[in-house]
Motif scaffolding. Structure first.
Motif, short mmCIF file in Angstrom:
data_model
loop_
_atom_site.label_atom_id
_atom_site.label_comp_id
_atom_site.label_asym_id
_atom_site.label_seq_id
_atom_site.Cartn_x
_atom_site.Cartn_y
_atom_site.Cartn_z
N THR A 102 0.90 -1.49 0.19
CA THR A 102 -0.68 0.27 0.05
C THR A 102 0.38 1.31 0.10
N VAL A 103 1.79 1.04 0.99
CA VAL A 103 2.55 2.21 0.90
C VAL A 103 3.27 2.69 -0.19
N ASP A 104 4.42 1.44 -0.78
CA ASP A 104 5.19 1.43 -1.43
C ASP A 104 5.28 0.21 -2.47
N PRO A 105 4.51 0.32 -3.41
CA PRO A 105 3.70 -0.45 -4.51
C PRO A 105 5.42 -1.31 -5.45
N LEU A 106 5.80 -0.16 -5.88
CA LEU A 106 6.95 -0.48 -6.64
C LEU A 106 8.40 -1.66 -6.14
N LEU A 107 8.64 -0.71 -4.82
CA LEU A 107 8.97 -1.93 -4.27
C LEU A 107 9.16 -3.29 -3.76
N VAL A 108 8.03 -2.88 -2.61
CA VAL A 108 7.56 -4.24 -2.28
C VAL A 108 6.98 -5.32 -3.26
N GLY A 109 5.78 -4.69 -3.61
CA GLY A 109 5.83 -5.38 -4.81
C GLY A 109 6.79 -6.56 -5.77
N LEU A 110 7.65 -5.53 -5.67
CA LEU A 110 8.57 -6.51 -6.93
C LEU A 110 9.47 -7.13 -5.90
N LEU A 111 9.87 -6.58 -4.42
CA LEU A 111 10.31 -8.10 -3.39
C LEU A 111 9.44 -9.49 -3.67
N ILE A 112 7.87 -9.08 -3.76
CA ILE A 112 7.06 -10.16 -3.61
C ILE A 112 7.56 -10.63 -4.52
N VAL A 113 7.16 -10.59 -6.27
CA VAL A 113 6.94 -11.07 -7.04
C VAL A 113 8.47 -12.01 -7.56
#
Length: 411
Positions: free
Chosen positions: A154-165
């Motif tokens: 929610t706060v940092d979709p690019l960074l956190v989303g990339l880490l999860i993927v």
């Protein structure tokens, strides 16, 4: 012939990479996640930059050296750390306690841990806790970190989303390198986006500053006693259960004695308390550190050396870790702990005899109850044990509990 000589060497190097990275991640999470409390407490106490640097030096060197000693001696990943709940307590306590009296309280608290470790009483308490309750407690403590990893989207979709993927893909194709991969990928992305601000940092050696302790009844009751109880219930208890849940059996007695003695030595230089780690220890004790449990002790050695390195350069390297975005630290910790959370939940719910009490322990721990200044790990354990006794009529010893469970569940 060259291939035969090279292959074992490459295998040896590969075996070192995972526990070393696990140790590094535990250090990054510690400094990036909770060390700000030390700086806040130092500011409240009105400490000079030299005294603050001495605090960083003493707690980092102490944690590093005791972790290396214990991990080397017992060949287990015994990760040590400063007491986070104690640091949070000191943010308020140092506002009304003179610093010299606080140092005297640190010494009294550390001496009490040495005596407790030498007496052997704490180990007997740990052995009374049924395995299912211990696993439920660990899963509940770590749950917030797992949730935090995904809440960061929610706060940092690019960074956190990339880490999860990246974590999911690496788990699919190369599970051993999943945590290593997201660490490298995340650091690379932060540097590329210019989100790590290191401007103005200068590499400087920290110098210890001796503070002569002052002992008073006020500091004994208002600082030493709460410091002892908070560290015992909030750090040592869950820390030992982390080791037990991952199959490591080193007695709590030498861990208490060594960390207590280390705290005793470092207290005059500003160290408030250090102990066996709880949350960050799980990063190094689980399968992500190494598939072979007998190799995970290397993570304890690595973490110790990284702590010493930070201690030598004091505030400078601590500030580097703290410069990482909080979302990166949270996501890194949560993803690194997913395997431990899953294994703990599976162990907690595996046996029908302790399943409901373990579930209550899990939920109570995850609720993070805070009463009388004592944190959620302690209350989660107390509620779980009360539920266990209520459901089973008595509290069995650990070994007897396992034997009777097997007998009750046998077809």
């Amino acid at each position: 012939m060259s291939t035969r000589l090279k292959s074992p060497y490459l295998t040896y190097i590969s075996d070192l990479v995972h526990p070393i990275v696990a140790g590094l991640i535990s250090v990054i999470v510690n400094y990036g996640g909770t060390f700000i409390l030390v700086f806040q407490a130092a500011r409240v106490a009105g400490l000079t930059p030299d005294l603050t640097a001495s605090w960083v030096w003493s707690v980092s060197i102490g944690v590093g050296v005791t972790g290396v000693i214990l991990s080397w001696r017992y060949r287990e990943p015994i990760i040590t750390a400063w007491s986070t709940p104690a640091a949070a307590f000191l943010v308020t306590a140092l506002g009304t306690t003179p610093y010299a009296e606080a140092v005297g309280a640190y010494i009294v608290s550390a001496a009490a841990f040495v005596l407790l470790g030498l007496s052997g009483g704490f180990e007997r308490i740990v052995r009374l806790i049924p395995p299912g309750i211990a696993s439920g407690l660990l899963a509940g403590i770590l749950l917030q970190f797992g949730i935090g990893a995904f809440a960061g989207v929610t706060v940092d979709p690019l960074l956190v989303g990339l880490l999860i993927v990246a974590y999911v893909l690496l788990k699919r194709f190369s599970a051993r390198y999943a945590v290593v991969g997201i660490l490298g990928l995340g650091l690379g992305l932060l540097v590329m986006l210019g989100r790590v601000d290191l401007a103005g940092l200068q590499l400087q050696f920290a110098a210890p500053v001796l503070t002569m302790p002052v002992f008073s009844l006020n500091s004994l009751l208002s600082v030493a006693l709460p410091l002892f109880l908070i560290t015992l219930t909030g750090q040592y208890m869950p820390g030992m259960l982390v080791l037990r849940s991952d199959g490591f059996r080193t007695s709590a007695n030498p861990i208490l004695a060594v960390t207590g003695f280390g705290s005793l030595i470092m207290a005059p230089f500003g160290s408030h308390a250090f102990n066996i780690a709880a949350i960050t220890a799980a990063i190094a004790t689980g399968r992500e550190a190494h598939e072979d449990p007998s190799r995970r002790w290397i993570a304890g050695i690595a973490a110790g050396f990284f702590y010493v390195l930070v201690g030598v350069f004091g505030v400078t390297l601590a500030a580097i870790f703290m410069a990482f975005p909080s979302t990166f630290i949270t996501a890194l910790a949560g993803l690194a702990l997913l395997g431990t959370i899953g294994n703990s939940l599976a162990a907690a719910l595996a046996n029908p005899v302790t399943r409901e009490a373990a579930l209550i322990t899990f939920l109570a721990s995850a609720a993070n109850i805070n009463l009388l200044g004592i944190g959620g790990a302690f209350w989660g354990l107390v509620i779980g044990l009360v539920a266990y006794v209520g459901l089973n009529g008595r509290l069995l010893t650990r070994d007897r509990s396992i034997a009777e469970m097997k007998q009750e569940t046998a077809p």
